[in-house]
Design a protein around this motif. Structure first.
Motif, PDB file in Angstrom:
ATOM      1  N   SER B 109       0.840  -1.208   0.000  1.00  0.00           N
ATOM      2  CA  SER B 109       0.000   0.000   0.000  1.00  0.00           C
ATOM      3  C   SER B 109       0.869   1.250   0.000  1.00  0.00           C
ATOM      4  O   SER B 109       0.570   2.219  -0.705  1.00  0.00           O
ATOM      5  CB  SER B 109      -0.913   0.016   1.226  1.00  0.00           C
ATOM      6  OG  SER B 109      -1.458  -1.244   1.438  1.00  0.00           O
ATOM      7  N   VAL B 110       1.944   1.226   0.811  1.00  0.00           N
ATOM      8  CA  VAL B 110       2.833   2.388   0.847  1.00  0.00           C
ATOM      9  C   VAL B 110       3.433   2.617  -0.541  1.00  0.00           C
ATOM     10  O   VAL B 110       3.467   3.744  -1.049  1.00  0.00           O
ATOM     11  CB  VAL B 110       3.954   2.205   1.894  1.00  0.00           C
ATOM     12  CG1 VAL B 110       4.971   3.326   1.805  1.00  0.00           C
ATOM     13  CG2 VAL B 110       3.361   2.125   3.291  1.00  0.00           C
ATOM     14  N   PHE B 111       3.870   1.526  -1.159  1.00  0.00           N
ATOM     15  CA  PHE B 111       4.436   1.622  -2.509  1.00  0.00           C
ATOM     16  C   PHE B 111       3.435   2.234  -3.480  1.00  0.00           C
ATOM     17  O   PHE B 111       3.749   3.154  -4.243  1.00  0.00           O
ATOM     18  CB  PHE B 111       4.849   0.222  -2.969  1.00  0.00           C
ATOM     19  CG  PHE B 111       5.306   0.150  -4.390  1.00  0.00           C
ATOM     20  CD1 PHE B 111       6.417   0.859  -4.818  1.00  0.00           C
ATOM     21  CD2 PHE B 111       4.635  -0.641  -5.315  1.00  0.00           C
ATOM     22  CE1 PHE B 111       6.851   0.791  -6.130  1.00  0.00           C
ATOM     23  CE2 PHE B 111       5.060  -0.713  -6.627  1.00  0.00           C
ATOM     24  CZ  PHE B 111       6.164   0.004  -7.034  1.00  0.00           C
ATOM     25  N   MET B 112       2.192   1.741  -3.400  1.00  0.00           N
ATOM     26  CA  MET B 112       1.172   2.211  -4.331  1.00  0.00           C
ATOM     27  C   MET B 112       0.892   3.708  -4.138  1.00  0.00           C
ATOM     28  O   MET B 112       0.898   4.477  -5.099  1.00  0.00           O
ATOM     29  CB  MET B 112      -0.097   1.408  -4.108  1.00  0.00           C
ATOM     30  CG  MET B 112      -1.072   1.496  -5.226  1.00  0.00           C
ATOM     31  SD  MET B 112      -2.433   0.349  -4.969  1.00  0.00           S
ATOM     32  CE  MET B 112      -3.378   1.248  -3.774  1.00  0.00           C
ATOM     33  N   VAL B 113       0.672   4.094  -2.879  1.00  0.00           N
ATOM     34  CA  VAL B 113       0.365   5.508  -2.607  1.00  0.00           C
ATOM     35  C   VAL B 113       1.525   6.393  -3.056  1.00  0.00           C
ATOM     36  O   VAL B 113       1.327   7.432  -3.689  1.00  0.00           O
ATOM     37  CB  VAL B 113       0.056   5.718  -1.106  1.00  0.00           C
ATOM     38  CG1 VAL B 113      -0.009   7.203  -0.779  1.00  0.00           C
ATOM     39  CG2 VAL B 113      -1.241   5.030  -0.736  1.00  0.00           C
ATOM     40  N   MET B 114       2.746   5.951  -2.762  1.00  0.00           N
ATOM     41  CA  MET B 114       3.898   6.786  -3.085  1.00  0.00           C
ATOM     42  C   MET B 114       4.067   6.949  -4.595  1.00  0.00           C
ATOM     43  O   MET B 114       4.203   8.069  -5.103  1.00  0.00           O
ATOM     44  CB  MET B 114       5.161   6.185  -2.474  1.00  0.00           C
ATOM     45  CG  MET B 114       6.384   7.040  -2.689  1.00  0.00           C
ATOM     46  SD  MET B 114       7.787   6.396  -1.795  1.00  0.00           S
ATOM     47  CE  MET B 114       7.287   6.709  -0.110  1.00  0.00           C
ATOM     48  N   VAL B 115       4.027   5.841  -5.324  1.00  0.00           N
ATOM     49  CA  VAL B 115       4.270   5.952  -6.765  1.00  0.00           C
ATOM     50  C   VAL B 115       3.122   6.699  -7.453  1.00  0.00           C
ATOM     51  O   VAL B 115       3.347   7.561  -8.302  1.00  0.00           O
ATOM     52  CB  VAL B 115       4.515   4.567  -7.396  1.00  0.00           C
ATOM     53  CG1 VAL B 115       4.575   4.669  -8.915  1.00  0.00           C
ATOM     54  CG2 VAL B 115       5.818   3.986  -6.876  1.00  0.00           C
ATOM     55  N   ILE B 116       1.890   6.402  -7.044  1.00  0.00           N
ATOM     56  CA  ILE B 116       0.767   7.096  -7.686  1.00  0.00           C
ATOM     57  C   ILE B 116       0.834   8.600  -7.401  1.00  0.00           C
ATOM     58  O   ILE B 116       0.654   9.429  -8.298  1.00  0.00           O
ATOM     59  CB  ILE B 116      -0.578   6.491  -7.244  1.00  0.00           C
ATOM     60  CG1 ILE B 116      -0.737   5.108  -7.888  1.00  0.00           C
ATOM     61  CG2 ILE B 116      -1.745   7.392  -7.632  1.00  0.00           C
ATOM     62  CD1 ILE B 116      -1.995   4.380  -7.509  1.00  0.00           C
ATOM     63  N   SER B 117       1.135   8.960  -6.139  1.00  0.00           N
ATOM     64  CA  SER B 117       1.226  10.393  -5.812  1.00  0.00           C
ATOM     65  C   SER B 117       2.294  11.072  -6.652  1.00  0.00           C
ATOM     66  O   SER B 117       2.093  12.156  -7.194  1.00  0.00           O
ATOM     67  CB  SER B 117       1.584  10.597  -4.345  1.00  0.00           C
ATOM     68  OG  SER B 117       0.699   9.903  -3.532  1.00  0.00           O
ATOM     69  N   PHE B 118       3.444  10.413  -6.750  1.00  0.00           N
ATOM     70  CA  PHE B 118       4.539  11.032  -7.491  1.00  0.00           C
ATOM     71  C   PHE B 118       4.296  10.991  -8.993  1.00  0.00           C
ATOM     72  O   PHE B 118       4.884  11.760  -9.743  1.00  0.00           O
ATOM     73  CB  PHE B 118       5.856  10.335  -7.162  1.00  0.00           C
ATOM     74  CG  PHE B 118       6.477  10.798  -5.876  1.00  0.00           C
ATOM     75  CD1 PHE B 118       6.268  12.076  -5.400  1.00  0.00           C
ATOM     76  CD2 PHE B 118       7.283   9.949  -5.143  1.00  0.00           C
ATOM     77  CE1 PHE B 118       6.847  12.502  -4.220  1.00  0.00           C
ATOM     78  CE2 PHE B 118       7.871  10.363  -3.961  1.00  0.00           C
ATOM     79  CZ  PHE B 118       7.654  11.639  -3.498  1.00  0.00           C
ATOM     80  N   LEU B 119       3.455  10.061  -9.441  1.00  0.00           N
ATOM     81  CA  LEU B 119       3.184   9.997 -10.879  1.00  0.00           C
ATOM     82  C   LEU B 119       2.267  11.135 -11.320  1.00  0.00           C
ATOM     83  O   LEU B 119       2.220  11.472 -12.494  1.00  0.00           O
ATOM     84  CB  LEU B 119       2.530   8.659 -11.249  1.00  0.00           C
ATOM     85  CG  LEU B 119       3.457   7.481 -11.544  1.00  0.00           C
ATOM     86  CD1 LEU B 119       2.636   6.254 -11.882  1.00  0.00           C
ATOM     87  CD2 LEU B 119       4.419   7.782 -12.680  1.00  0.00           C
TER      88      LEU B 119
END
Lengths: 285, 278
Positions: B109-119
């Motif tokens: 979940s952390v990975f998903m939130v981080m990459v999506i936010s930065f994308l």
């Protein structure tokens, strides 16, 4: 190592990135949502700002222009990138160099590309000189409401297609040769090989390019702000330019916040799709 | 490599022709930077070889751009981009390391939130962020210019992907040798990740060198203006000097052009590996 020490270590490694996500994405998003819900006169939360922008002819025109722009520019860029990838997927002398030449425009700041193309597209500029040499009529390009959007499309496509080509080229090089051999034994001609092997095998890179390309084109700003400021007659008023104008030219922070919320909402949906496409490859994890 | 191996002169000719068409605007920019200002439009109608090759060469444009604030703007761009690449690599690689190597709850979940936010491209959120940064007094500062470039979703994604491919046995052996997490990151993972770090560095570099909307908002003062903004304002002057505009464009473009030509292999790999390769 204990579970607890692993959590602490992970937290320490993640902290700078988590702070950046919070400061650079989540906080501003929260501010935009909050501002968008408070009407200019104050008086509690409401959807008044959204009602306003969705009846504002300037904003509605900008949505229309953006949608028309995307409907033209996305298929156009994908078709050109695919054609370039097919062309460049070969071994000729200096092939790496030729690919790099096509990729170069993406590394140059868009503002520089906009400025150089702006001079080239002047009535007495390079593009008209080429048209006249080819026996065609000179055109008005950026100063004509009929041609300005097409001119912007030309510029952003020159910038972007080499980049998108790179994805498709990588996809082409992953197609197993045996697939072509199999259909060739069945007597498939070149078109049939393309139609029944290449295209289906490129489904993933092409979908990815469509999604990533949509995000990139949705947020085009520098060429519009520098070359046309949205004109003539609003014909190039893409959404980023409208948000910028609302926020900094006519100083209407409430409308700008509401537009930003709409903008980020749409981009978020597309980006989630993009992430799922990126993820599919490591589902073995 | 599944390329067509038969050599065809016709195809080669088309490839060269297409490359030339793409290069014409850059070539025109380059030669216009080296000709007297009054000659830039003179040789366009009718089109002739002199449209693309200067009759008289001059360095006056290239030397002329350094008199105003442009030298400062180029310095700002180089400085900001270098700091962004270094800080960005540090932040993205530590995050990617935690997300790839350390087992902890909610990692996906952390990975998903981080990459999506930065994308989410940074420009989309620039207007509210401008309000926040102004509140923090980061207008016309290097900090304000650099911060948005350091968190990059593609870089985190790419590095995590690479770290996942490094065999577990290596870090287990390092644990046995008494290394901590930081030692494993610094002395096991980073030395193995040269190409991936270079790819991530290129992504960060291109992003920051390109940046336009954010520097336009956060750093309007001449001392902090970046080259990409300076060139646009140069060209918007009432009576622009086209020789200087082309010379400045050339200087801004030539840096990423050289970097990309030399490191094209790494850039293409990095691009391709985020593009849903199977």
């Amino acid at each position: 190592m204990t579970q607890r020490s692993a959590i602490l270590a992970a937290l320490a490694f993640l902290m700078p990135a988590l702070v950046s996500v919070f400061l650079l994405r989540l906080w501003p998003a929260a501010v935009a949502v909050n501002t968008s819900l408070i009407p200019p006169g104050g008086g509690g939360y409401s959807l008044e700002n959204f009602r306003y922008i969705f009846t504002d002819p300037v904003f509605l025109n900008s949505l229309k222009v953006t949608i028309v722009f995307l409907l033209i520019v996305n298929p156009l860029q994908i078709a050109i990138s695919l054609a370039l990838a097919l062309l460049m997927n070969t071994m000729v002398p200096l092939i790496g160099f030729w690919r790099t030449v096509i990729l170069l425009p993406v590394a140059i700041p868009q503002s520089v590309s906009a400025v150089v193309w702006g001079v080239a597209l002047r009535p007495d500029g390079l593009v008209n000189a080429v048209l006249v040499a080819l026996g065609m009529e000179p055109q008005r390009f950026l100063t004509s409401s009929d041609q300005a959007l097409a001119s912007i499309i030309l510029i952003v496509s020159w910038i972007g297609v080499g980049y998108w080509m790179t994805f498709i080229l990588a996809g082409l090089q992953d197609i197993p040769k045996s697939l072509y051999e199999a259909v060739r034994i069945d007597g498939a001609n070149r078109w049939q090989q393309f139609r029944f092997v290449t295209l289906p095998q490129l489904r993933r890179p092409l979908t990815f390019v469509l999604v990533a390309n949509t995000v990139a084109n949705f947020l085009i700003f520098a060429p519009v702000q520098i070359l046309t400021a949205g004109g003539p007659e609003g014909s190039t008023d893409l959404i980023m330019n409208t948000v910028y104008t609302q926020a900094f030219i006519i100083s209407d922070p409430e409308s700008a916040a509401a537009s930003t919320v709409v903008l980020v909402g749409v981009v978020l949906l597309i980006v989630i799709l993009q992430f799922r496409l990126m993820r599919a490859e490591d589902s073995n994890e | 490599m599944n390329s067509d191996k038969r050599f065809s002169y016709a195809r080669f000719a088309v490839i060269v022709l297409v490359a030339i068409v793409f290069f014409v605007p850059l070539w025109w920019m380059t030669v216009s930077a080296f000709r007297p200002t009054d000659a830039i439009f003179r040789y366009l109608s009718p089109l002739s070889p002199w449209s693309f090759f200067p009759r008289t060469w001059t360095l006056e444009n290239i030397t002329g751009i350094w008199y105003g604030n442009f030298g400062r703007a180029i310095f700002n761009s180089i400085f900001i981009t270098l700091v962004t690449v270094v800080l960005g690599l540090a932040i993205c690689s530590t995050a990617a390391f935690a997300l790839a190597v350390i087992e902890f709850p909610f990692r996906k979940s952390v990975f998903m939130v981080m990459v999506i936010s930065f994308l989410i491209p940074f420009d989309a959120i620039a207007v509210p962020l401008y309000g926040i940064m102004r509140m923090m007094n980061l207008q016309n500062t290097y900090t304000g210019l650099i911060l948005p470039g350091i968190g990059n979703g593609l870089a985190v994604f790419l590095l995590r992907q690479f770290f996942l491919g490094i065999p577990k046995e290596l870090r287990e052996a390092a644990f046995v040798d008494g290394m901590g997490w930081f030692g494993i990151y610094w002395r096991v993972y980073l030395p193995l990740s040269g190409p991936a770090m270079l790819s991530a560095a290129l992504i960060l570099f291109v992003f920051q060198w390109q940046a336009y909307l954010w520097p336009l908002l956060i750093a309007p003062a001449p001392d902090y203006k970046v080259a990409a903004v300076a060139i646009a304002q140069f060209s918007a002057e009432y009576n622009p000097n086209f020789g200087l505009i082309f010379a400045a464009s050339l200087v801004i473009s030539v840096i990423p052009m050289i970097v990309l030509t030399v490191l094209q292999r790494y850039y293409s790999t990095s691009v391709a590996s985020t593009g849903g390769k199977e």
